[in-house]
Write a protein that holds these residues in place. Structure first.
Motif, short mmCIF file in Angstrom:
data_model
loop_
_atom_site.label_atom_id
_atom_site.label_comp_id
_atom_site.label_asym_id
_atom_site.label_seq_id
_atom_site.Cartn_x
_atom_site.Cartn_y
_atom_site.Cartn_z
N ILE A 1 -6.78 10.77 -2.14
CA ILE A 1 -7.08 9.41 -2.31
C ILE A 1 -8.61 9.03 -2.53
O ILE A 1 -9.59 9.79 -1.84
N SER B 1 -9.82 2.65 -1.98
CA SER B 1 -8.79 2.41 -2.63
C SER B 1 -8.01 1.53 -1.70
O SER B 1 -7.46 1.64 -0.91
N THR C 1 5.10 7.42 1.34
CA THR C 1 5.51 8.10 0.25
C THR C 1 5.14 9.61 0.59
O THR C 1 4.20 10.01 0.48
N THR D 1 -5.17 0.32 -2.54
CA THR D 1 -3.85 0.42 -2.93
C THR D 1 -3.14 1.81 -2.38
O THR D 1 -1.89 1.80 -2.30
N SER D 2 -3.85 2.68 -1.74
CA SER D 2 -3.35 3.68 -1.06
C SER D 2 -4.24 4.11 0.24
O SER D 2 -5.33 3.66 0.32
N ASP D 3 -3.48 4.83 1.13
CA ASP D 3 -4.23 5.35 2.41
C ASP D 3 -3.33 6.51 2.84
O ASP D 3 -2.24 6.95 2.45
N VAL E 1 0.83 -1.23 -0.18
CA VAL E 1 -0.01 0.01 -0.01
C VAL E 1 0.99 1.33 -0.12
O VAL E 1 1.86 1.35 0.66
N SER E 2 0.59 2.37 -0.64
CA SER E 2 1.32 3.45 -0.86
C SER E 2 0.64 4.47 0.26
O SER E 2 -0.57 4.49 0.24
#
Length: 251
Positions: free
Chosen positions: A158, A162, A250, A164-166, A124-125
């Motif tokens: 975001i 999602s 990130t 793939t992202s948090d 996860v990004s």
């Protein structure tokens, strides 16, 4: 009017893990006794004295919600179970089919980012919020009042949903609390460290289990600060539906 909220999972794969058993034996519900405890405790914190919920009534409501999906053409074995509890003690449960766990949902917490071993799963990004989220009863208990979390996701760009992202949240003192949908732990001093409840984070059900088994450890010294987070840092994400997943910051 808001409701108390807890989301768990019904998954037949959980029947093989003894650590997930409840008072009736092997359970397909992910840590359901912990969800029950959290709902009852939250009702007390909100001074909802009309709530009189039993574990068996909660389990029955969750089972009936999942059974409503079983037809001649459809027989899913895994569901996201969303539970809401009103101030008057009324409970409502909905079930949404989702893929079954393919492995132990707590397995990711055994990953050592410093070992040099590669991680085969999807990462996860994880962004860091640009504004503080003040600690209130709506961060220390889980409710349908999710505005603070929605705003944090919006600031980070975001989408509402999602996989793939948090985004990482922090309180008015600059201390990391959680992500918008998960509790978190950082790999520090050769172990996973999670924010203390004194930061105003939600005391999640999987967080409680992982702490009880010393898979993660509470940050009693408040070292997890926003200004100490590094780009590319490993983070363990965990909640009562998705289990444990790994992320990288990130900036």
């Amino acid at each position: 009017m808001y409701h108390l909220l807890s989301s768990t999972r019904l998954d037949s794969s959980l029947l093989s893990f003894q650590w997930n058993n409840d008072q009736d034996g092997p359970s397909p519900f992910f840590l359901l006794p912990y969800h029950y405890d959290r709902l009852v405790d939250a009702a007390k914190q909100h001074n909802w004295d009309k709530v009189n919920l039993s574990y068996q009534s909660l389990k029955l409501a969750c089972t009936e919600a999942a059974n409503s999906h079983h037809t001649l053409d459809e027989n899913p074995t895994s569901f996201r179970i969303r539970i809401t509890l009103s101030q008057n003690g009324d409970i409502s449960v909905s079930a949404t089919p989702l893929p079954s766990f393919s492995s132990d949902p707590a397995a990711a917490c055994s990953f050592n980012p410093l070992s040099g071993a590669s991680y085969e799963g999807a990462l996860v990004s994880l962004a860091v919020d640009s504004e503080a989220t003040p600690s209130t009863i709506f961060t220390t208990t889980k409710t349908t009042q999710r505005t603070l979390y929605d705003q944090a996701r919006a600031r980070a760009g975001i989408p509402a949903i999602s996989p793939t992202s948090d985004v990482l949240l922090f309180n008015e003192d600059g201390l990391i609390t959680e992500s918008s949908i998960c509790n978190v732990a950082f790999y520090r001093s050769s172990k996973w460290i999670t924010p203390a409840t004194s930061t105003g984070c939600l005391p999640g059900v999987l967080r409680r289990y992982l702490l009880s088994k010393s898979y993660i450890h509470e940050d009693t010294e408040h070292t997890l600060r926003r200004d100490a987070i590094k780009d590319g840092e490993w983070v363990l994400l965990f909640n009562g539906v998705q289990g444990c997943r790994l992320a990288k910051v990130t900036l």
